[in-house]
Motif scaffolding. Structure first.
Motif, PDB file in Angstrom:
ATOM      1  N   ALA A 108       0.906  -0.981  -0.020  1.00  0.00           N
ATOM      2  CA  ALA A 108      -0.052  -0.039   0.108  1.00  0.00           C
ATOM      3  C   ALA A 108       0.812   1.166  -0.086  1.00  0.00           C
ATOM      4  CB  ALA A 108      -1.012   0.012   1.145  1.00  0.00           C
ATOM      5  N   ARG A 109       1.932   0.950   0.784  1.00  0.00           N
ATOM      6  CA  ARG A 109       2.911   2.401   0.796  1.00  0.00           C
ATOM      7  C   ARG A 109       3.493   2.559  -0.703  1.00  0.00           C
ATOM      8  NH1 ARG A 109       4.355   0.333   6.157  1.00  0.00           N
ATOM      9  NH2 ARG A 109       3.025   1.805   7.555  1.00  0.00           N
ATOM     10  N   ARG A 110       3.433   1.555  -1.419  1.00  0.00           N
ATOM     11  CA  ARG A 110       4.185   1.922  -2.864  1.00  0.00           C
ATOM     12  C   ARG A 110       3.207   2.176  -3.822  1.00  0.00           C
ATOM     13  NH1 ARG A 110       6.753  -3.090  -1.082  1.00  0.00           N
ATOM     14  NH2 ARG A 110       5.346  -4.206  -2.363  1.00  0.00           N
ATOM     15  N   LEU A 111       1.985   2.371  -3.500  1.00  0.00           N
ATOM     16  CA  LEU A 111       0.945   2.817  -4.567  1.00  0.00           C
ATOM     17  C   LEU A 111       1.367   4.299  -5.066  1.00  0.00           C
ATOM     18  CD1 LEU A 111      -2.217   1.488  -2.758  1.00  0.00           C
ATOM     19  CD2 LEU A 111      -1.257   0.643  -4.979  1.00  0.00           C
ATOM     20  N   GLU A 112       0.966   4.498  -6.089  1.00  0.00           N
ATOM     21  CA  GLU A 112       1.356   5.667  -6.803  1.00  0.00           C
ATOM     22  C   GLU A 112      -0.168   6.386  -6.980  1.00  0.00           C
ATOM     23  OE1 GLU A 112       4.231   7.095  -7.560  1.00  0.00           O
ATOM     24  OE2 GLU A 112       5.311   5.374  -6.968  1.00  0.00           O
ATOM     25  N   PRO A 113      -0.143   7.851  -7.310  1.00  0.00           N
ATOM     26  CA  PRO A 113      -1.222   8.525  -7.356  1.00  0.00           C
ATOM     27  C   PRO A 113      -1.945   8.082  -8.638  1.00  0.00           C
ATOM     28  CG  PRO A 113       0.292  10.260  -6.844  1.00  0.00           C
ATOM     29  CD  PRO A 113       1.214   8.620  -7.231  1.00  0.00           C
TER      30      PRO A 113
END
Length: 115
Positions: A108-113
Motif C-alpha cells: 500500500a505504501r508503494r501505490l502511486e497517485p
C-alpha cells in the motif's frame, strides 16, 4: 435461477502525493482518520516548524489511507492482525498472519497517485 452478485464498492484512486491532496482524500473517503491525521500534522509538522518530518508523515498516512479507502482490504488486514494476536496458539501461524498483513501494508505504501 441466477444469483445476484452484490455490487463491489468502488475504491477511490490514490490522490496526488501532497499533504493537502491526501487530507482532502481522507476527508472525502475515510473521514474516520481525519482527527488523527490533523492531530499528527499539528504536532509533527505545524507546531514543530519542521518540514523535514513531512516525508515520514506522508509515508505513514499514505499507507493508512490506502487501506481505509478500501473497507474490504482494511477489514482483511485487521482480521489477520487480530487472529495473530488473539486466536493463534501456534507461533508460526501467527507469524504467517503478521507477515501477510505486513506485506499488504508495504504494498500500500508503494501505490502511486491514481492507483
Amino acid at each position: 435461477m441466477t444469483g445476484h452478485a452484490e455490487p463491489q464498492p468502488v475504491v477511490p484512486p490514490m490522490p496526488e502525493r501532497t499533504p493537502k491532496a491526501l487530507r482532502e482524500a481522507i476527508a472525502r473517503h475515510a473521514s474516520q482518520l481525519l482527527p488523527d491525521f490533523d492531530e499528527h500534522w499539528k504536532w509533527a509538522v505545524a507546531d514543530a516548524y519542521d518540514i523535514s518530518t513531512v516525508p515520514a508523515f506522508m509515508a505513514r498516512w499514505w499507507g493508512e489511507y490506502a487501506h481505509a479507502r478500501d473497507p474490504r482490504l482494511d477489514a482483511h488486514v485487521r482480521d489477520l492482525e487480530y487472529r495473530a494476536a488473539y486466536e493463534c496458539t501456534d507461533s508460526d501461524e501467527a507469524k504467517g498472519f503478521l507477515e501477510e498483513a505486513s506485506n499488504i501494508r508495504h504494498h500500500a505504501r508503494r501505490l502511486e497517485p491514481g492507483q
